[in-house]
Motif scaffolding. Structure first.
Motif, mmCIF file in Angstrom:
data_model
loop_
_atom_site.group_PDB
_atom_site.id
_atom_site.type_symbol
_atom_site.label_atom_id
_atom_site.label_comp_id
_atom_site.label_asym_id
_atom_site.label_seq_id
_atom_site.Cartn_x
_atom_site.Cartn_y
_atom_site.Cartn_z
ATOM 1 N N ASN A 181 0.830 -1.211 0.000
ATOM 2 C CA ASN A 181 0.000 0.000 0.000
ATOM 3 C C ASN A 181 0.862 1.257 0.000
ATOM 4 O O ASN A 181 0.466 2.300 -0.548
ATOM 5 C CB ASN A 181 -0.925 0.012 1.211
ATOM 6 C CG ASN A 181 -2.039 -1.005 1.082
ATOM 7 O OD1 ASN A 181 -2.457 -1.320 -0.024
ATOM 8 N ND2 ASN A 181 -2.511 -1.527 2.210
ATOM 9 N N MET A 229 4.360 1.320 -1.072
ATOM 10 C CA MET A 229 5.141 1.368 -2.304
ATOM 11 C C MET A 229 5.415 -0.051 -2.787
ATOM 12 O O MET A 229 5.704 -0.948 -1.991
ATOM 13 C CB MET A 229 6.476 2.104 -2.061
ATOM 14 C CG MET A 229 7.365 2.216 -3.279
ATOM 15 S SD MET A 229 8.839 3.246 -2.971
ATOM 16 C CE MET A 229 9.691 2.268 -1.701
ATOM 17 N N GLU A 232 5.820 1.937 -7.933
ATOM 18 C CA GLU A 232 4.441 2.404 -7.908
ATOM 19 C C GLU A 232 4.005 2.611 -6.459
ATOM 20 O O GLU A 232 4.550 1.991 -5.538
ATOM 21 C CB GLU A 232 3.533 1.379 -8.596
ATOM 22 C CG GLU A 232 2.066 1.767 -8.658
ATOM 23 C CD GLU A 232 1.812 3.073 -9.408
ATOM 24 O OE1 GLU A 232 2.037 4.135 -8.776
ATOM 25 O OE2 GLU A 232 1.416 3.018 -10.583
ATOM 26 N N SER A 233 3.041 3.495 -6.250
ATOM 27 C CA SER A 233 2.507 3.741 -4.915
ATOM 28 C C SER A 233 1.016 4.042 -5.019
ATOM 29 O O SER A 233 0.560 4.703 -5.955
ATOM 30 C CB SER A 233 3.231 4.911 -4.244
ATOM 31 O OG SER A 233 2.630 5.218 -2.995
ATOM 32 N N ARG A 234 0.272 3.544 -4.044
ATOM 33 C CA ARG A 234 -1.170 3.819 -3.977
ATOM 34 C C ARG A 234 -1.499 4.697 -2.767
ATOM 35 O O ARG A 234 -2.644 4.774 -2.334
ATOM 36 C CB ARG A 234 -1.932 2.483 -3.895
ATOM 37 C CG ARG A 234 -1.881 1.675 -5.183
ATOM 38 C CD ARG A 234 -2.692 0.394 -5.086
ATOM 39 N NE ARG A 234 -2.082 -0.562 -4.179
ATOM 40 C CZ ARG A 234 -2.620 -1.754 -3.882
ATOM 41 N NH1 ARG A 234 -3.798 -2.087 -4.391
ATOM 42 N NH2 ARG A 234 -2.000 -2.576 -3.046
ATOM 43 N N PHE A 235 -0.448 5.304 -2.216
ATOM 44 C CA PHE A 235 -0.628 6.152 -1.040
ATOM 45 C C PHE A 235 -1.130 7.524 -1.501
ATOM 46 O O PHE A 235 -0.374 8.338 -2.029
ATOM 47 C CB PHE A 235 0.686 6.278 -0.272
ATOM 48 C CG PHE A 235 0.518 6.700 1.146
ATOM 49 C CD1 PHE A 235 0.359 5.756 2.157
ATOM 50 C CD2 PHE A 235 0.503 8.043 1.483
ATOM 51 C CE1 PHE A 235 0.205 6.151 3.477
ATOM 52 C CE2 PHE A 235 0.349 8.445 2.798
ATOM 53 C CZ PHE A 235 0.189 7.495 3.799
ATOM 54 N N TYR A 236 -2.415 7.768 -1.289
ATOM 55 C CA TYR A 236 -3.051 8.993 -1.807
ATOM 56 C C TYR A 236 -2.401 10.247 -1.199
ATOM 57 O O TYR A 236 -2.180 10.353 -0.003
ATOM 58 C CB TYR A 236 -4.553 8.982 -1.485
ATOM 59 C CG TYR A 236 -5.290 10.169 -2.019
ATOM 60 C CD1 TYR A 236 -5.610 10.263 -3.366
ATOM 61 C CD2 TYR A 236 -5.650 11.214 -1.156
ATOM 62 C CE1 TYR A 236 -6.284 11.380 -3.857
ATOM 63 C CE2 TYR A 236 -6.318 12.327 -1.641
ATOM 64 C CZ TYR A 236 -6.634 12.408 -2.997
ATOM 65 O OH TYR A 236 -7.286 13.523 -3.480
ATOM 66 N N ARG A 244 1.818 9.962 -3.622
ATOM 67 C CA ARG A 244 2.227 8.991 -4.634
ATOM 68 C C ARG A 244 3.464 9.437 -5.394
ATOM 69 O O ARG A 244 4.430 8.696 -5.527
ATOM 70 C CB ARG A 244 1.079 8.733 -5.620
ATOM 71 C CG ARG A 244 -0.079 7.950 -5.044
ATOM 72 C CD ARG A 244 -1.118 7.689 -6.115
ATOM 73 N NE ARG A 244 -0.534 6.944 -7.217
ATOM 74 C CZ ARG A 244 -1.108 6.825 -8.416
ATOM 75 N NH1 ARG A 244 -2.262 7.454 -8.662
ATOM 76 N NH2 ARG A 244 -0.545 6.109 -9.358
ATOM 77 N N SER A 245 3.445 10.629 -5.906
ATOM 78 C CA SER A 245 4.564 11.118 -6.716
ATOM 79 C C SER A 245 5.851 11.195 -5.892
ATOM 80 O O SER A 245 6.924 10.776 -6.346
ATOM 81 C CB SER A 245 4.226 12.491 -7.294
ATOM 82 O OG SER A 245 5.298 12.996 -8.065
ATOM 83 N N LYS A 253 7.129 7.645 -5.189
ATOM 84 C CA LYS A 253 7.733 7.028 -6.367
ATOM 85 C C LYS A 253 9.122 7.619 -6.644
ATOM 86 O O LYS A 253 10.063 6.889 -6.978
ATOM 87 C CB LYS A 253 6.819 7.186 -7.578
ATOM 88 C CG LYS A 253 5.585 6.298 -7.505
ATOM 89 C CD LYS A 253 4.828 6.248 -8.812
ATOM 90 C CE LYS A 253 4.121 7.545 -9.125
ATOM 91 N NZ LYS A 253 3.298 7.424 -10.358
#
Length: 247
Positions: free
Chosen positions: A103, A105, A132-136, A139-140, A143
């Protein structure tokens, strides 16, 4: 969308040397973040390709700027590494991905080791990473952090593997030197034994020849003595003409 990065590193050793050391990369002084490694599966695939699956545990350093939001995440992360050693095409391919903290990374890494076309005594490592990252909200930043950490770890991984290759090379050189010394020592004793055996054989031959000559001389003397008349026989020969005259 995952952030991508690739690079190339060179190991100053042949592909054969790299293939023998690929599963001995850890521990080394440049990989203190690698806490454990375990091989859980291995088989020979079609074409003689060696497939291995290993689990590794590494430390998970959180960036300073993320400690406020990420302090609850574990400091250790498990990873799975799959590798394919192809001795026919002379390539080694490893795939590594984290199986924890997905979640936060996810990082997928691929490394291909292949013989340097210009110098067979060197091996090229082509390294790729997808982060990739789904951490709202972060994310950028996450990464970018993952790519920068991969860049640093690439250098450490190369230095660490070279350290292992150096150590194994020195060990092999020491063993080869000891083997050569033992062979030379064995050859010395063999030559010494041959010399002693030859000298002893010549001595025995000379002694045998002397004994043979002495035996021949003794035989000659015995034959001469056997052919010569005895004193009694000589006296009989002297008195025989006198007796004939008396008759």
């Amino acid at each position: 969308m995952a952030k991508y990065y690739n690079t190339e590193h060179t190991h100053p050793y042949s592909w054969e040397q790299v293939s023998r050391a690929i599963f001995q990369r850890y521990p080394n002084p440049f990989a203190s973040h690698v806490l454990s490694e375990d091989t859980v599966y291995r088989e020979i695939l079609t074409g003689g390709i060696l497939y291995s699956r290993r689990f590794l545990t590494k430390t998970n350093k959180i960036p300073k700027w993320g400690e406020r939001w990420l302090s609850g995440f574990a400091r250790r992360v498990p990873l799975v590494e799959e590798s394919y050693v192809d001795r026919v095409n002379r390539t080694i391919t490893t795939y590594t991905r984290n199986v924890g903290l997905s979640n936060f990374m996810t990082v997928a890494e691929k490394v291909v080791y292949k013989e340097c076309p210009e110098n067979p005594n060197q091996t090229i490592a082509v390294k790729e990473a997808w982060v990739e990252s789904r951490f709202y909200g972060l994310r950028s930043a996450i990464k970018n952090f993952g790519i920068e950490r991969f860049k640093m770890n690439c250098v450490k991984a190369t230095d660490g593997f070279n350290h292992v290759l150096d150590r194994l090379h020195n060990q092999q050189s020491a063993l080869s030197r000891i083997r050569q010394e033992k062979l030379e020592e064995l050859q010395f004793y063999k030559d010494q034994f041959k010399t002693q055996y030859r000298e002893k054989a010549e001595s025995l031959k000379e002694k045998s020849s002397m004994q043979w000559n002495q035996a021949k001389e003794t035989a000659k003397k015995a034959a001469h003595m056997a052919a010569a008349p005895t004193t009694l026989h000589a006296a009989e020969l002297e008195t025989e003409p006198t007796e004939r005259r008396r008759k």
